[in-house]
Design a protein around this motif. Structure first.
Motif, PDB file in Angstrom:
ATOM      1  N   GLY A   1      17.164 -30.926 -57.910  1.00  0.00           N
ATOM      2  CA  GLY A   1      18.294 -30.027 -57.768  1.00  0.00           C
ATOM      3  C   GLY A   1      19.603 -30.692 -58.174  1.00  0.00           C
ATOM      4  N   GLU A   2      20.725 -29.994 -57.940  1.00  0.00           N
ATOM      5  CA  GLU A   2      22.037 -30.504 -58.310  1.00  0.00           C
ATOM      6  C   GLU A   2      22.954 -30.574 -57.093  1.00  0.00           C
ATOM      7  OE1 GLU A   2      23.561 -27.961 -61.378  1.00  0.00           O
ATOM      8  OE2 GLU A   2      22.578 -29.104 -62.968  1.00  0.00           O
TER       9      GLU A   2
ATOM     10  N   ALA B   1      25.303 -29.029 -52.002  1.00  0.00           N
ATOM     11  CA  ALA B   1      24.201 -28.598 -52.867  1.00  0.00           C
ATOM     12  C   ALA B   1      24.671 -27.466 -53.773  1.00  0.00           C
ATOM     13  CB  ALA B   1      23.019 -28.145 -52.017  1.00  0.00           C
ATOM     14  N   ARG B   2      24.542 -27.674 -55.076  1.00  0.00           N
ATOM     15  CA  ARG B   2      24.908 -26.621 -56.029  1.00  0.00           C
ATOM     16  C   ARG B   2      23.761 -25.627 -56.171  1.00  0.00           C
ATOM     17  NH1 ARG B   2      27.492 -27.732 -61.995  1.00  0.00           N
ATOM     18  NH2 ARG B   2      29.411 -27.822 -60.761  1.00  0.00           N
ATOM     19  N   SER B   3      22.550 -26.114 -55.960  1.00  0.00           N
ATOM     20  CA  SER B   3      21.339 -25.285 -56.001  1.00  0.00           C
ATOM     21  C   SER B   3      20.443 -25.747 -54.851  1.00  0.00           C
ATOM     22  CB  SER B   3      20.619 -25.492 -57.344  1.00  0.00           C
ATOM     23  OG  SER B   3      20.218 -26.855 -57.480  1.00  0.00           O
ATOM     24  N   ARG B   4      19.264 -25.191 -54.752  1.00  0.00           N
ATOM     25  CA  ARG B   4      18.318 -25.702 -53.762  1.00  0.00           C
ATOM     26  C   ARG B   4      18.028 -27.160 -54.127  1.00  0.00           C
ATOM     27  NH1 ARG B   4      13.099 -26.981 -53.289  1.00  0.00           N
ATOM     28  NH2 ARG B   4      12.734 -26.457 -55.469  1.00  0.00           N
TER      29      ARG B   4
ATOM     30  N   GLY C   1      21.312 -23.940 -51.773  1.00  0.00           N
ATOM     31  CA  GLY C   1      22.602 -24.094 -52.424  1.00  0.00           C
ATOM     32  C   GLY C   1      23.739 -23.658 -51.509  1.00  0.00           C
TER      33      GLY C   1
END
Length: 351
Positions: free
Chosen positions: A59-60, A96-99, A39
């Motif tokens: 992921g997001e 990437a907001r998260s992994r 992220g």
């Protein structure tokens, strides 16, 4: 560090990969691996021009224009079926907001595969009646090479139609160093050795081993020089060959009406029509205002619905599929133009 591979079923979750035939999906899966970033990292930034088609696996990811959040894409959702910000240069940054896990595919390779898939049904059926060998694995291999990425797709069918099959026995010399160039060759079955004679080695220095899908013979045709090496069959095999005139015409002298976006806009404003030959899923994601969608594989079936008196500007995302469609239209007397560089290079206000 190389990532894990992505199987064919996983690739089918993405558009337009779900439109590819099994053999091309298999070839693509062998060249595609899942990559991972933590992220806070960027997959790409606004303005990037790297020719990669990127899909989110898990992921997001945030799509941002500077400090402004445009959207959040989550892996496994309908929004993740399409590539992230497909236009070039990128119109947004992807963070990437998260992994996240993602795949990045060479855009030229993907476009060649889409073009071959959508024209191949006609080509293979027509060519099987002629002189092509039963297996088309060599075609897929050939179309994946970087050299073939530079050949306009409009010429691909004509190239294969004009190739002649020739059979050789082990030990036969296909081309000899010092001879005049006459053909361009593609190996469809068997193996060849490339050797070059030098003043210190009359037996010849081995330069390469070639197998199905490999090509040779183009250098002498392009440079109008004598053959600079000898190619000998190592095993029994078959080759496809293309004569010098056809090689020069089809591979070096594209005969299409290419236009830039400004010229295309003037044609349409003067009574012309945009034809978008991408798949419906790609068309729905974004398209030029006023365009009609006729996927490349339908173009022959829709010819009677088109006006022979109207000029057409054919477009896709890169220009490769649209050049194939324009070739078909031009063969049948339509005034067809091709958008140079495709929609990814055009400033499309309707996105």
């Amino acid at each position: 560090m190389p990532g894990k591979s992505l199987d064919i079923e996983a690739l089918k979750a993405f558009s337009p990969l779900n439109g590819l035939k099994a053999e091309n999906l298999r070839a693509l899966s062998e060249k595609t691996s899942v990559q991972e970033i933590p992220g806070g990292r960027f997959l790409f930034r606004k303005g990037d021009t790297d020719r990669r088609t990127i899909y989110l696996v898990s992921g997001e990811v945030e799509l941002r224009d500077g400090d402004r959040l445009l959207s959040v894409i989550e892996g496994g959702t309908p929004d993740a079926r399409s590539p992230l910000s497909p236009g070039l240069p990128r119109r947004a940054s992807a963070r990437a907001r998260s992994r996240v896990e993602f795949v990045a595919i060479d855009s030229d390779l993907l476009d060649v595969m889409l073009t071959w898939d959508q024209t191949g049904t006609y080509e293979v059926s027509e060519l099987r009646a002629g002189n092509l060998p039963e297996s088309d694995d060599w075609m897929t291999t050939l179309l994946q090479t970087k050299a073939f990425h530079r050949i306009p797709a409009a010429n691909i069918q004509a190239i294969f139609m004009r190739m002649q099959q020739v059979n050789f026995k082990a030990g036969d010399v296909v081309i000899k160093q010092g001879d005049e160039g006459d053909y361009f060759y593609v190996i469809t079955d068997g193996r060849c050795a490339v050797t070059r004679e030098t003043p210190l080695n009359k037996e010849g220095i081995k330069l390469a081993d070639l197998g199905p899908g490999d090509t040779f013979g183009e250098e002498a045709l392009i440079s109008h020089a004598k053959r600079n090496a000898t190619v000998t069959m190592v095993s029994d095999g078959s080759l496809m060959r293309l004569g010098q005139e056809d090689f020069n015409t089809l591979m070096n002298e594209p005969m299409l009406q290419w236009v830039d976006f400004e010229q295309a806009s003037r044609i349409v404003a003067s009574g012309g029509q945009w034809i978008d030959v991408r798949l419906p899923s790609e068309f729905e994601s974004f398209h030029q205002e006023g365009a009609i969608n006729i996927p490349l594989y339908f173009i022959r079936l829709k010819l009677k619905t088109l006006d022979p008196a109207k000029p057409y500007v054919v477009c896709c995302d890169t220009g490769r599929r649209s050049s194939a469609a324009a070739y078909i239209l031009s063969e049948r007397g339509f005034d067809a133009h091709v958008l140079r560089g495709g929609l990814t290079m055009a400033d499309i206000e309707s996105r």
